[in-house]
Design an enzyme around this catalytic site. Structure first.
Site, PDB file in Angstrom:
ATOM      1  N   CYS A   1       1.552   0.276 -12.809  1.00 12.64           N
ATOM      2  CA  CYS A   1       0.928   0.136 -11.483  1.00 12.64           C
ATOM      3  C   CYS A   1      -0.595   0.243 -11.588  1.00 12.64           C
ATOM      4  O   CYS A   1      -1.231  -0.625 -12.140  1.00 12.64           O
ATOM      5  CB  CYS A   1       1.527   1.162 -10.533  1.00 12.64           C
ATOM      6  SG  CYS A   1       1.208   0.827  -8.783  1.00 12.64           S
ATOM      7  N   HIS A   2      -1.205   1.309 -11.069  1.00 18.93           N
ATOM      8  CA  HIS A   2      -2.645   1.501 -11.259  1.00 18.93           C
ATOM      9  C   HIS A   2      -2.967   2.238 -12.563  1.00 18.93           C
ATOM     10  O   HIS A   2      -4.135   2.393 -12.918  1.00 18.93           O
ATOM     11  CB  HIS A   2      -3.247   2.273 -10.082  1.00 18.93           C
ATOM     12  CG  HIS A   2      -3.391   1.444  -8.840  1.00 18.93           C
ATOM     13  ND1 HIS A   2      -2.413   1.385  -7.872  1.00 18.93           N
ATOM     14  CD2 HIS A   2      -4.389   0.639  -8.398  1.00 18.93           C
ATOM     15  CE1 HIS A   2      -2.803   0.586  -6.888  1.00 18.93           C
ATOM     16  NE2 HIS A   2      -4.000   0.113  -7.189  1.00 18.93           N
TER      17      HIS A   2
ATOM     18  N   GLU B   1      -2.876  -5.369  -3.941  1.00 16.94           N
ATOM     19  CA  GLU B   1      -3.998  -4.580  -3.408  1.00 16.94           C
ATOM     20  C   GLU B   1      -4.385  -5.095  -2.027  1.00 16.94           C
ATOM     21  O   GLU B   1      -4.680  -4.311  -1.108  1.00 16.94           O
ATOM     22  CB  GLU B   1      -5.183  -4.643  -4.375  1.00 16.94           C
ATOM     23  CG  GLU B   1      -6.139  -3.482  -4.253  1.00 16.94           C
ATOM     24  CD  GLU B   1      -5.542  -2.158  -4.726  1.00 16.94           C
ATOM     25  OE1 GLU B   1      -5.089  -1.387  -3.849  1.00 16.94           O
ATOM     26  OE2 GLU B   1      -5.525  -1.897  -5.940  1.00 16.94           O
TER      27      GLU B   1
END
Length: 225
Positions: A132-133, A163
């Site tokens: 993910c991030h 995003e």
């Protein structure tokens, strides 16, 4: 053999989403890999940018795995006093997994100790994984030859489309997918919120929270290869 395998789950220490709301590490992205790794017989430790107890975001305690993670006394004891990257010896670990959560884009890329640990682990053949991030950590990792760790590699990460879907395109310090592509990463993405995991050698990446279990399973597969 599996009993000797040790994996480090790396967590953000950044708890403020540009003044909008609290953030931190996304609970599922630590809990689901922890579950996969412990079920495989591996030892799991935790590390964070600032040390101490990292902030949590996105907890869903109706998920039995997240609930088990938050109720496991050993896990909670570890999370209360996580070491910093400088306090961890990468030689003790076979893999590192960078969990996501929006906090990661704020503090993972700029931690030199994180970058050194991950580079050294990777260059000796250990597995570097991120979901993910979490791939924000990869933004700051340069290999000994001067190239970005993602250059020429097939990767996945939280997409620019996702995003935009959460309305944070102008809030995050950079767009993760675009930044990794500028560093030479060959990014592929699935539809928003669909699981997507990419393995390229001993670099394993996943797109979003739904990819957390798949990333961990891919790490296990690489380790057992």
């Amino acid at each position: 053999m599996t009993a000797s395998v040790k994996i480090l789950i790396a967590l953000t220490s950044h708890g403020d989403l540009a003044g909008l709301r609290p953030t931190g590490y996304y609970l599922a992205e630590a809990a689901h890999p922890w579950h996969v790794f412990t079920e495989a017989g591996y030892t799991v430790d935790f590390v964070s940018v600032a040390g101490g107890e990292p902030p949590i975001d996105g907890a869903d305690l109706s998920d039995p795995i997240q609930k088990a993670f938050t109720e496991d006394p050993a896990v909670q004891a570890q999370l209360a006093v996580t070491p910093t990257f400088a306090e961890v010896d990468q030689a003790d670990y076979d893999a590192i997994l960078f969990a996501g959560g929006h906090g990661a884009v704020f503090d993972f890329p700029d931690d030199p100790d994180l970058a050194t640990l991950a580079r050294d682990l990777y260059e000796r053949g250990g597995v570097v994984a991120a979901v993910c991030h979490g791939p924000a950590a990869l933004v700051g990792i340069t290999l000994s030859d001067g190239s970005p760790i993602v250059a020429g590699k097939n990767i996945a990460a939280f997409t620019d489309s996702e995003e935009a879907a959460v309305g944070l395109t102008d809030v995050v310090p950079f767009l993760l997918q675009s930044t990794l592509e500028k560093q030479g990463g060959k990014h592929t993405g699935a539809a928003d919120w669909q699981p997507h995991v990419v393995t390229d050698g001993h670099l394993v990446t996943g797109q979003n929270p739904a990819s957390s279990t798949g990333v961990a399973e891919a790490v296990v597969k690489v380790l057992r290869h």
